[in-house]
Design an enzyme around this catalytic site. Structure first.
Site, mmCIF file in Angstrom:
data_model
loop_
_atom_site.group_PDB
_atom_site.id
_atom_site.type_symbol
_atom_site.label_atom_id
_atom_site.label_comp_id
_atom_site.label_asym_id
_atom_site.label_seq_id
_atom_site.Cartn_x
_atom_site.Cartn_y
_atom_site.Cartn_z
ATOM 1 N N HIS A 198 -3.891 -8.181 -3.638
ATOM 2 C CA HIS A 198 -3.928 -7.142 -2.613
ATOM 3 C C HIS A 198 -4.331 -7.691 -1.247
ATOM 4 O O HIS A 198 -3.687 -7.420 -0.236
ATOM 5 C CB HIS A 198 -4.880 -6.018 -3.013
ATOM 6 N N ASP B 244 -4.013 -0.131 -3.628
ATOM 7 C CA ASP B 244 -4.216 0.924 -2.618
ATOM 8 C C ASP B 244 -3.252 2.092 -2.825
ATOM 9 O O ASP B 244 -2.418 2.419 -1.971
ATOM 10 C CB ASP B 244 -4.144 0.379 -1.185
ATOM 11 N N HIS C 211 -2.487 -4.800 2.166
ATOM 12 C CA HIS C 211 -3.805 -4.619 2.797
ATOM 13 C C HIS C 211 -3.809 -4.388 4.304
ATOM 14 O O HIS C 211 -4.796 -3.928 4.852
ATOM 15 C CB HIS C 211 -4.678 -5.836 2.441
ATOM 16 N N ASN D 7 -8.405 -2.718 -2.723
ATOM 17 C CA ASN D 7 -9.811 -2.461 -2.382
ATOM 18 C C ASN D 7 -10.155 -0.972 -2.428
ATOM 19 O O ASN D 7 -11.328 -0.608 -2.534
ATOM 20 C CB ASN D 7 -10.163 -3.062 -1.014
ATOM 21 N N HIS D 8 -9.138 -0.094 -2.397
ATOM 22 C CA HIS D 8 -9.415 1.346 -2.501
ATOM 23 C C HIS D 8 -9.500 1.829 -3.946
ATOM 24 O O HIS D 8 -9.888 2.978 -4.174
ATOM 25 C CB HIS D 8 -8.383 2.156 -1.713
ATOM 26 N N HIS E 14 -1.175 4.558 -0.498
ATOM 27 C CA HIS E 14 -2.198 5.448 0.081
ATOM 28 C C HIS E 14 -1.864 6.939 0.008
ATOM 29 O O HIS E 14 -1.916 7.645 1.019
ATOM 30 C CB HIS E 14 -2.496 5.042 1.534
ATOM 31 N N ASP F 276 0.821 -1.222 0.000
ATOM 32 C CA ASP F 276 0.000 0.000 0.000
ATOM 33 C C ASP F 276 0.854 1.272 0.000
ATOM 34 O O ASP F 276 1.854 1.360 0.715
ATOM 35 C CB ASP F 276 -0.893 0.046 1.246
#
EC number: 3.1.3.16
Length: 323
Positions: free
Chosen positions: A173, A92, A248, A124-125, A66, A64
């Site tokens: 992920h 992500d 994740h 998932n984002h 982010h 990730d």
């Protein structure tokens, strides 16, 4: 489309990299039509490549990000800017951090520039119902407009879901799914697609390993499942694989093994959200499938009795590089 035809990818990458060495937080404001072009062209490339990627080592795998753009630049400074190294990112890219736009734009630009050496999986984002809530929508709306956010959604709906490195390392992920019996099931998923609330695609992006679970368990996230060590062992044996590599979850050292080192979690955003004291890590896989970890330390000093580095796995030798 016009946006794609006149896309000057080198100029875009150059401007995104110009802030290297600047104080973290400095924005790069690309033109809206350039960002739209990045989305359209990368979408085309994603759809031209398999939904289950088959990749070859050597490569570097990242978890990730982010929206922590300056940490992404640190990762590249450490691992080598493309095309010096091949990369696989596990999703992500957006939400939570302050610079989701710069982050996703640089990643899409590298995908377009080096389509056979630079790979991005879906997290998932990378889903409208999630990034509508956790920051990306607001950033798009504040800096550009809602229409551009919708263009990103169309792009994200075409990202690949999983990758297998040299037929031995399965990457996604989130994690495994009780519905996953054959790799062919992943290959049959049609794109573009949103992420459903349940089922195979949902699980690959949302599930988590849990040492306290036998088989499958309920997930505290309220989505998908948790899975135990035996599920991992059976999956690897059935598909003749050595390792599952996923992201994740925030882990203190940037990487963390599970199930006798048959699964590794990677997280590449140090000091996640400014609220955690975690390191970030990147896993380098060499031609012999030896895995080593490159660590981005958190800004603050770790507590003196932080946990020791994990013991290397059998078969997949590891070494730790600290920076």
């Amino acid at each position: 489309m016009a946006d794609v035809d006149k896309l000057n990818i080198d100029s875009i990458i150059q401007r995104l990299l110009e802030v290297r060495g600047s104080k973290p937080g400095k924005n790069v404001q690309l033109q809206e039509n350039e960002i739209r072009g990045l989305c359209l062209k990368s979408r085309e490339i994603f759809l031209s490549q398999p939904i289950l990627l088959e990749l070859e080592a050597p490569l570097k795998i990242c978890g990730d990000i982010h929206g922590q753009y300056y940490d992404l630049l640190r990762l590249f400074e450490y691992g080598g800017f493309p095309p010096e190294s091949n990369y696989l990112f596990l999703g992500d890219y957006v939400d939570r951090g302050k610079q989701s736009l710069e982050t996703i734009c640089l990643l899409l630009a590298y995908k377009i520039k080096y389509p056979e050496n630079f790979f991005l999986l879906r997290g998932n984002h990378e889903c409208a119902s999630i990034n509508r809530i956790y920051g990306f929508y607001d950033e798009c709306k504040r800096r550009y407009n809602i229409k551009l956010w919708k263009t990103f959604t169309d792009c994200f709906n075409c990202l690949p879901i999983a990758a297998i490195v040299d037929e031995k390392i399965f990457c996604c992920h989130g994690g495994l799914s009780p519905d996953l019996q054959s790799m062919e099931q992943i290959r049959r998923i049609m794109r573009p697609t949103d992420v459903p609330d349940q089922g195979l695609l949902c699980d690959l992006l949302w599930s988590d390993p849990d040492k306290d679970v036998l088989g499958w368990g309920e997930n505290d996230r309220g989505v998908s499942f948790t899975f135990g060590a035996e599920v991992v062992a059976k999956f690897l044996h059935k598909h003749d694989l050595d390792l599952i590599c996923r992201a994740h979850q925030v882990v203190e050292d940037g990487y963390e093994f599970f199930a006798k080192r048959q699964l590794v979690t990677l997280f590449s955003a140090p000091n996640y959200c400014g609220e955690f004291d975690n390191a970030g890590a990147m896993m380098s896989v060499d031609e012999t499938l030896m895995c080593s970890f490159q660590i981005l330390k958190p800004a603050e000093k770790k507590k003196p009795n932080a946990s020791r580095p994990v013991t290397p796995p059998r078969g997949i030798i590891t070494k730790q590089a600290k920076k």
